[in-house]
Design a protein around this motif. Structure first.
Motif: not given
Length: 255
Positions: A96, A100-101, A133-134, A137, A142-144
């Motif tokens: 994680q 966020k960015t 950028t996330v 979660r 985590t997908w980014i």
């Protein structure tokens, strides 16, 4: 039995061909395996001579574009040189991130260690920038989204590695060849552990979209590559389990 090609056509006209390639397929000649199957050779069977515009890694799936004539090749190649091409990747990573960015600007040196990895090197490395950028979660994952503004070898993977992050199923930068299995993330899973097939057993990195100016119409055009079957399966399962989706509309940043 008719062989299914390792790609799907996203777009084609007299100037360009855009395809969504499968993971495991080279996009150009490889000095370590000159006999390996290649995307350009497969496409030339259908479209004739093509001109390479860019590359993505063998183990990365997603969008690749080629020019169909020299004029289109010169026009689009100049956009790559002047960093006018917008590239968007999606990846599933371990852990994680606190952000966020995030923008990473570590200088990178290709083939910089004994494992032939691209490594941070302030003195000999080349200027490299990736915006992260996330997207979603999912507890231990985590997908980014990654938007590389430069085009260094393994840039996204190396920039994540510099931040002690790694992509799922990345043996080179994450030291992890363990496949992703549903039984490990779904508490109510009741299948046969000896018969279970992995949800994902290859690098979880996908070239999701690329935007260029068309050489004839002069309009900006975006080619988007849907997730392949394995990555889409992970997305759907994670969406059910964790209630988040990397393809859901993202909130606009506050002004």
């Amino acid at each position: 039995m008719k062989q299914i090609p390792p790609y799907t056509i996203l777009f084609s006209d007299d100037s360009l061909v855009a395809v969504n390639k499968k993971s495991g397929l080279l996009v150009a000649a490889d000095r370590y395996d000159p006999q390996a199957q290649r995307l350009d050779i497969e496409l030339e069977k259908e479209f004739g001579s093509l001109y390479a515009l860019h590359r993505i890694d063998k183990d990365t799936s997603g969008v690749v574009i080629y020019a169909r004539n020299q004029e289109a090749h010169r026009f689009v190649s100049l956009q790559f040189q002047e960093r006018q091409v917008e590239k968007v990747y999606h990846a599933l990573i371990h852990g994680q991130p606190a952000w966020k960015t995030y923008r990473e600007e570590v200088k990178l040196l290709p083939d910089g260690d004994s494992q032939h990895r691209t490594v941070p090197n302030k003195r000999m490395g080349k200027y490299s920038v990736t915006d992260f950028t996330v997207l979603a979660r999912c507890s231990p994952y985590t997908w980014i989204e990654a938007r590389p503004l430069t085009g260094r070898t393994h840039q996204i993977r190396a920039h994540l590695w510099a931040n002690k992050l790694s992509i799922v199923c990345d043996p080179l930068y994450g030291g992890n060849t363990k496949p992703l299995r549903l039984s490990e993330i779904k508490r109510s899973w009741r299948g046969d552990p000896f018969e279970e097939k992995p949800l994902l057993s290859r690098l979880a990195l996908h070239a999701y979209a690329i935007t260029i100016t068309h050489p004839v119409s002069q309009e900006r055009i975006t080619f988007t590559a849907p997730y392949p079957k394995d990555l889409e399966s992970v997305r759907k399962q994670f969406s059910k389990i964790y209630g988040t989706d990397p393809l859901a509309p993202q909130e606009s940043p506050a002004l």
